[in-house]
Motif scaffolding. Structure first.
Motif, short mmCIF file in Angstrom:
data_model
loop_
_atom_site.label_atom_id
_atom_site.label_comp_id
_atom_site.label_asym_id
_atom_site.label_seq_id
_atom_site.Cartn_x
_atom_site.Cartn_y
_atom_site.Cartn_z
N LYS A 42 37.84 53.24 -10.18
CA LYS A 42 36.43 52.85 -10.11
C LYS A 42 35.54 54.09 -10.05
CE LYS A 42 37.01 48.30 -7.94
NZ LYS A 42 36.70 47.45 -6.76
N GLN A 43 36.00 55.11 -9.34
CA GLN A 43 35.20 56.34 -9.24
C GLN A 43 35.12 57.05 -10.58
OE1 GLN A 43 33.40 57.44 -6.48
NE2 GLN A 43 32.55 58.74 -8.10
N GLU A 44 36.24 57.11 -11.30
CA GLU A 44 36.24 57.74 -12.63
C GLU A 44 35.33 57.00 -13.60
OE1 GLU A 44 40.71 59.72 -12.81
OE2 GLU A 44 40.45 57.57 -13.23
N LEU A 45 35.34 55.68 -13.52
CA LEU A 45 34.45 54.89 -14.37
C LEU A 45 32.98 55.17 -14.02
CD1 LEU A 45 36.39 51.50 -14.40
CD2 LEU A 45 36.06 53.02 -16.35
N ALA A 46 32.69 55.24 -12.74
CA ALA A 46 31.32 55.51 -12.30
C ALA A 46 30.87 56.89 -12.76
CB ALA A 46 31.23 55.39 -10.78
N ASP A 47 31.76 57.87 -12.64
CA ASP A 47 31.42 59.23 -13.05
C ASP A 47 31.15 59.29 -14.55
OD1 ASP A 47 31.75 60.08 -10.47
OD2 ASP A 47 33.77 60.90 -10.78
N PHE A 48 31.95 58.57 -15.33
CA PHE A 48 31.75 58.62 -16.78
C PHE A 48 30.51 57.84 -17.21
CE2 PHE A 48 34.10 60.50 -20.25
CZ PHE A 48 35.01 61.29 -19.58
N ARG A 49 30.17 56.79 -16.48
CA ARG A 49 28.91 56.10 -16.79
C ARG A 49 27.74 57.05 -16.66
NH1 ARG A 49 31.42 51.47 -14.47
NH2 ARG A 49 31.54 49.80 -16.05
N GLN A 50 27.81 57.89 -15.63
CA GLN A 50 26.74 58.86 -15.42
C GLN A 50 26.73 59.90 -16.54
OE1 GLN A 50 26.93 60.80 -11.62
NE2 GLN A 50 24.83 61.53 -11.73
N LEU A 51 27.91 60.37 -16.94
CA LEU A 51 27.99 61.33 -18.03
C LEU A 51 27.46 60.75 -19.33
CD1 LEU A 51 31.52 62.94 -17.47
CD2 LEU A 51 29.32 64.12 -17.35
N LEU A 52 27.86 59.52 -19.63
CA LEU A 52 27.41 58.88 -20.86
C LEU A 52 25.90 58.68 -20.87
CD1 LEU A 52 30.05 56.11 -21.67
CD2 LEU A 52 29.47 58.09 -23.04
N SER A 53 25.38 58.30 -19.75
CA SER A 53 23.94 58.05 -19.67
C SER A 53 23.13 59.34 -19.78
CB SER A 53 23.60 57.35 -18.35
OG SER A 53 24.26 56.10 -18.26
N SER A 54 23.67 60.44 -19.26
CA SER A 54 22.93 61.70 -19.27
C SER A 54 23.12 62.49 -20.57
CB SER A 54 23.35 62.57 -18.08
OG SER A 54 24.73 62.88 -18.15
N ARG A 55 24.32 62.34 -21.20
CA ARG A 55 24.59 63.10 -22.43
C ARG A 55 25.27 62.21 -23.48
NH1 ARG A 55 27.85 68.35 -21.69
NH2 ARG A 55 27.02 68.67 -23.79
N PRO A 56 24.60 61.17 -23.92
CA PRO A 56 25.26 60.24 -24.85
C PRO A 56 25.65 60.89 -26.18
CG PRO A 56 22.90 59.81 -24.71
CD PRO A 56 23.22 60.77 -23.62
N ASP A 57 24.89 61.91 -26.63
CA ASP A 57 25.21 62.56 -27.91
C ASP A 57 26.56 63.26 -27.88
OD1 ASP A 57 22.73 61.70 -28.58
OD2 ASP A 57 21.87 63.68 -28.97
#
Length: 479
Positions: free
Chosen positions: A390-405
């Protein structure tokens, strides 16, 4: 990195059918295998490991302070491909490589694919792998990607998909060659029982490929060298191995200099011009005058010599944009645009997170997807949703949202399995395949087989050696 099956799917096993019946390509091998004692096979496996260690078949792991070098794990159960299956694969790979070379020439010249609206301009102009210094430059023989490693996954009896295109500096061919040499030493009788196409002529074909594209200023037979970053590079064994097998010099940047508009290498007779450099140094570090000024790995001014026809660089600078995972999602369109043909090999479905609707889908279905960095490699910087916490998913959601390109997303695939020799006997493990392609102006040569990478741990999603995977010998049958 190849990804594993969806939890609800049953993977296609390349050796066994239902009821433990043997698939036809494995029939001759399985007949031999039934006559072998498990204890002998285990002993041979240990001997193979010792042979790899004595030869020095190791790789470095970046970012790991406790392990400078590791022995690449080798499994003695081969991966077998029928002649008909191989024919299908090679036709699709050749089509793909020709299209990629045409694409690279186009984007560094007229950019017709962008003018035609088939590819967004921002994927090129805003891409760090695109080199403005290569605009208007045509490599010798019009070949950009002389050496390519195309990562293939199998999902069913008749379905092969391309997972990645490695057109920058693909590695692993030395393991393909060493795997076969090891099997020949361990089981000479086996190769009398099963007719397998050889791969030992790869160094000869590689040298011919390099010789076929001399620079304009070359006089006579081209002088060839392999440019390595040095002993601390993860693939240094391969650089030294290939130079030795081809009978050419292995050089570092400090061994080279610009002399009279040519690249010259230091020898006991002084500096001697070199015509073709098979470079295993990334673009950024190739030339401190044109790229990273702090680089100690390249040669100051080598790009200018290249542009003026004084040396051939293999692969051409700027080919890395063909490795871009966002560009990968357009390869079927690229094939149609440059060949006028339908793709013979499909892609894995891909969502480009730079596009709002694709990003929304990825965020909503993150636990079911594999997310990769656009320029990532080696299994680093990625998320395997079904295996993530769950933590890894949360961290990647943040990465995707901040740097989607910076990301693409793909479904987890139902990868095929091939047995390995485990302590308990044969056990299925997921595999992918990297065939090695050599491109000359008038021919494309694909070594029959390539490197099979295998996830050695049960349930593992990882085939990369840097992430704990191993390798197998890959057999293509004669008929």
């Amino acid at each position: 990195m190849a990804t594993s099956m969806d939890k609800e799917d049953i993977p296609f096993d390349e050796m066994f059918m239902a009821g433990n019946k043997i698939r036809r390509p494995y029939s001759g091998y399985h007949h031999w295998l039934e006559g072998q004692h498990t204890r002998r096979l285990q002993q041979k496996s240990s001997e193979a490991d010792a042979l790899f260690r004595s030869v020095g078949v190791t790789f470095n792991v970046y970012g790991n302070k406790d392990a400078d070098e590791r022995l690449i794990p080798f499994d003695i159960i081969p991966r077998i491909i029928s002649a008909a299956e191989w024919s299908k694969l090679t036709r699709g790979i050749e089509q793909r490589i020709r299209a990629i070379n045409s694409f690279l020439h186009d984007i560094y010249h007229r950019q017709e694919i962008i003018r035609a609206g088939k590819l967004p301009a921002k994927l090129i102009t805003g891409n760090s792998a695109f080199l403005p210094q290569m605009i208007g430059v045509t490599p010798p023989g019009h070949v950009y990607t002389h050496i390519v490693g195309t990562d293939i996954i199998r999902t069913d009896e008749n379905e092969f998909l391309v997972l990645e295109d490695n057109a920058r500096t693909p590695s692993g061919v030395s393991y393909m060659l060493q795997n076969r040499e090891t099997m020949l030493q361990m089981f000479p009788d086996l190769f009398s029982a099963v007719s397998v196409r050889p791969v030992s002529d790869y160094p000869r074909h590689l040298r011919r490929c390099l010789s076929d594209c001399p620079p304009a200023r070359c006089e006579g037979r081209p002088v060839i060298g392999v440019l390595t970053p040095g002993i601390h590079n993860s693939a240094y064994f391969e650089h030294a191995f290939l130079a030795n097998q081809m009978g050419v010099e292995l050089v570092e940047g400090q061994d080279l200099r610009v002399v009279d508009g040519r690249i010259a290498m230091r020898t006991i007779r002084g500096y001697v011009p070199v015509d073709v450099l098979y470079r295993r140094v990334d673009d950024d570090f190739l030339d401190p005058l044109n790229f990273r000024p702090d680089s100690l790995l390249g040669v100051a001014g080598i790009l200018d010599v290249y542009r003026a026809g004084g040396v051939t660089l293999v692969n051409a600078p700027g080919t890395g944009i063909a490795d871009d995972k966002a560009i990968y999602s357009y390869i079927p369109d690229i094939i149609r645009f440059y060949t006028g043909e339908a793709p013979l090999l499909g892609n894995v479905p891909t969502w480009r997170c730079s596009e709002p609707d694709h990003l929304a889908y990825a965020l909503e279905n993150l636990s079911d997807l594999v997310v990769k960095e656009i320029h990532g490699s080696g299994g680093y910087g990625m998320l395997v949703g079904p295996a993530a916490s769950k933590q890894e998913l949360a961290d990647f959601r943040q990465l995707l949202s901040s740097r989607p390109d910076n990301y693409i997303a793909q479904p987890t695939m139902c990868l095929s399995t091939v047995p390995i020799l485990a302590r308990s006997g044969l056990a299925p493990r997921h595999v992918d395949l990297r065939p090695f392609v050599l491109v000359s102006p008038d021919r494309i040569h694909i070594s029959p087989g390539g490197l099979t990478r295998v996830a050695l741990k049960e349930g593992s999603l990882v085939v990369n050696s840097s992430q704990g995977g191993g390798t197998k010998d890959t057999w293509v049958l004669e008929d």
